[in-house]
Design an enzyme around this catalytic site. Structure first.
Site, PDB file in Angstrom:
ATOM      1  N   ASP A   1       0.783  -1.249   0.000  1.00  0.00           N
ATOM      2  CA  ASP A   1       0.000   0.000   0.000  1.00  0.00           C
ATOM      3  C   ASP A   1       0.812   1.296   0.000  1.00  0.00           C
ATOM      4  OD1 ASP A   1      -1.540  -2.133   0.863  1.00  0.00           O
ATOM      5  OD2 ASP A   1      -2.160  -1.199   2.728  1.00  0.00           O
TER       6      ASP A   1
ATOM      7  N   SER B   1      -0.159   0.043   7.547  1.00  0.00           N
ATOM      8  CA  SER B   1      -0.513   1.247   6.797  1.00  0.00           C
ATOM      9  C   SER B   1      -1.021   2.371   7.692  1.00  0.00           C
ATOM     10  CB  SER B   1      -1.573   0.910   5.755  1.00  0.00           C
ATOM     11  OG  SER B   1      -0.959   0.181   4.723  1.00  0.00           O
TER      12      SER B   1
HETATM   13  C1  FRU Z   1      -3.861  -3.592   2.826  1.00  0.00           C
HETATM   14  C2  FRU Z   1      -3.202  -4.087   4.098  1.00  0.00           C
HETATM   15  C3  FRU Z   1      -3.523  -3.155   5.248  1.00  0.00           C
HETATM   16  C4  FRU Z   1      -2.382  -3.386   6.186  1.00  0.00           C
HETATM   17  C5  FRU Z   1      -1.233  -3.606   5.235  1.00  0.00           C
HETATM   18  C6  FRU Z   1      -0.202  -4.576   5.730  1.00  0.00           C
HETATM   19  O1  FRU Z   1      -3.266  -4.060   1.666  1.00  0.00           O
HETATM   20  O2  FRU Z   1      -3.618  -5.407   4.377  1.00  0.00           O
HETATM   21  O3  FRU Z   1      -4.791  -3.364   5.836  1.00  0.00           O
HETATM   22  O4  FRU Z   1      -2.172  -2.303   7.028  1.00  0.00           O
HETATM   23  O5  FRU Z   1      -1.786  -4.062   4.024  1.00  0.00           O
HETATM   24  O6  FRU Z   1       0.934  -4.585   4.898  1.00  0.00           O
END
Ligand code: FRU
Length: 483
Positions: free
Chosen positions: A38, A98
């Site tokens: 992300d 994230s």
């Molecule tokens: C979304 C996610 C978020 C999390 C992150 C972990 O793609 O699953 O919810 O914070 O990636 O890398």
């Protein structure tokens, strides 16, 4: 944390020369080395655009999450900076998940999810997620302040805080999994440190989706948009075809009030590879969105090249009168155009027309005449000269009246198509952006976009127009190299 960051940065520097760059983007943001998912902490700070991202520096697979960091003057050319966060503290020892970034009077503040997963990782038994804060005065080196928000009692999946300021208050939206229903809730603060719950913003209908990841909540036009990434939605005909979705709800909201939703959930991109988008605003107030140009559990053949994942090109969001988001390429891309070519009134009859070879960093603009074309399929193809079975096909399917993005890379185990209905009107306007392993298509000035990864070999970068079983009329075709 400093030693961990030094180790990560050294590992990246040592890996970089070993990378195969065949599919590495020339103008999109991708990890310096290793894994990216992300976009995080998108923010205008100190006169530059900053993008952080979920990052595992040690291998081209997901692992304990760090925050990678890059900045840009024009949203297109990115300068890599040292890794900003490494999982180090008791609250984030298994990952800095994230989150978002704000400029708090000159202090760049990162609000992110601290992830701890003890015991058997196959179950949620030892899973704990809290929200954490880290700050910086120079925009590069961060000091951790640990946990700032605990989950509501009994909640384990609690992540991806997106913070913004209104008046004197800070607000944050956070995604939750509550009894297998996705939710987004609000908190409020005066100082980014002490937070109080401010209620439920929206949640999934029972059985629709079990977790809402990466919420973003922002004003657009005279409405508010909740952008989020639900997990668990079922495919429905041409819709929701990816493992997870990203989309939005539009409604009305003011601080202290309810979010009154006025639209159904709408996917924000129709390609194979688009997830976890986030937005930011700059000095001119434009709402800019970037997403992850990949998808959980997809093959990502670039892993063999010691990197994985990239971000989309930046997109400017506006709201149409019927409450749909229009996403158009950020206007900065136009200053990167070089080597222009322009053609008028191309007519094909059951044949194809080569446009160029060596298609890597390219913008193609084309119009397709929907009334004067009777071919069963007509459009653009990227592939090898002698092989019209493999590669990328972007075309109008005259029988289903849909625009199709079909990719066929059997050597990588990648196939499958996505498609959208043809919009009303006599001509279809497309802007198609290529990088070494991506394509992003914008339909009729941003009404719909389709973003997918592609994996052409060096000899399969020929771009041509084609018309199958009938004729096609392309009133206008332009292309530019992106510099
Ligand atoms: C979304 C996610 C978020 C999390 C992150 C972990 O793609 O699953 O919810 O914070 O990636 O890398």
């Amino acid at each position: 944390m400093n030693e961990l960051l030094a180790k990560a940065n050294e590992h990246i520097a040592a890996t970089r020369p070993l990378m195969n760059m065949e599919w590495y983007p020339s103008w999109h943001l991708a990890p310096t080395a290793g894994w990216m998912n992300d976009p995080n902490g998108l923010v205008w700070y100190d006169g530059m655009w900053h993008a952080f991202y979920q990052h595992y520096p040690y291998d081209a697979v997901w692992g304990p999450m760090h925050w990678g960091h890059a900045r840009s003057r024009d949203l297109i050319h990115w300068e890599h900076l040292p890794v900003a966060l490494a999982p180090a503290g008791t609250d984030d020892k298994d990952g800095c998940f994230s989150g978002s970034a704000v400029d708090n009077d000159g202090e760049l503040s990162l609000i992110y999810t601290g992830h701890v997963h003890e015991g058997d990782r196959a179950t949620d038994a030892g899973l704990r997620q809290v929200q954490c804060l880290a700050t910086s005065r120079d925009g590069v080196h961060f000091t951790s302040h640990g946990k700032i928000i605990d989950p509501p009692p009994g909640i384990q999946h609690f992540r991806d805080p997106k913070v913004w300021k209104m008046g004197d208050s800070w607000y944050v939206v956070i995604g939750l999994r509550v009894d297998d229903r996705g939710e987004v809730r609000l908190w409020r603060s005066n100082d980014l440190r002490a937070w109080e719950p401010a209620g439920l913003l929206a949640r999934s209908a029972p059985g629709e989706s079990y977790m809402w990841e990466c919420p973003d909540f922002f004003p657009l036009g005279d409405k508010w948009v909740l952008l989020f990434s639900p997990q668990g939605m079922k495919a429905d005909g041409y819709r929701n075809r990816n493992l997870f979705q990203s989309g939005y709800l539009v409604g009305s909201w003011q601080p202290g009030g309810e979010f009154v939703i006025e639209t159904p959930f709408t996917e924000i991109d129709a390609g194979h590879d688009f997830y976890a988008p986030q937005t930011m605003t700059g000095p001119d107030g434009r709402r800019i969105m970037l997403g992850w140009l990949a998808m959980w559990e997809s093959i990502m053949p670039e892993k063999a090249h010691r990197w994985a994942g990239m971000l989309t090109m930046p997109r400017e969001l506006t709201l149409s009168a019927d409450l749909r988001i229009k996403a158009t390429p950020a206007r900065e891309i136009e200053a990167c155009r070089a080597d222009p070519h322009s053609y008028q009134d191309i007519r094909l009859a059951r044949d194809s027309l080569p446009l160029l070879t060596g298609c890597e960093a390219l913008e193609v603009g084309l119009s397709l005449d929907l009334t004067a074309s009777d071919a069963e399929k007509y459009g653009l193809r990227l592939g090898a000269e002698q092989d019209d079975e493999q590669g990328l096909f972007i075309y109008v399917d005259n029988q289903s009246r849909r625009l199709v993005l079909d990719r066929r890379y059997p050597a990588c185990g990648i196939s499958g198509y996505r498609s959208v209905p043809l919009p009303d009107g006599d001509t279809l306007q497309l802007r198609v952006f290529f990088d070494r392993s991506s394509v992003e298509i914008f339909v009729n000035d941003g009404d719909i976009s389709l973003s997918s990864r592609i994996y052409p070999q060096a000899q399969a970068r020929h771009l041509s127009l084609f018309a199958q079983n009938g004729g096609a009329h392309f009133p206008r075709v332009n292309h530019w190299t992106i510099r």
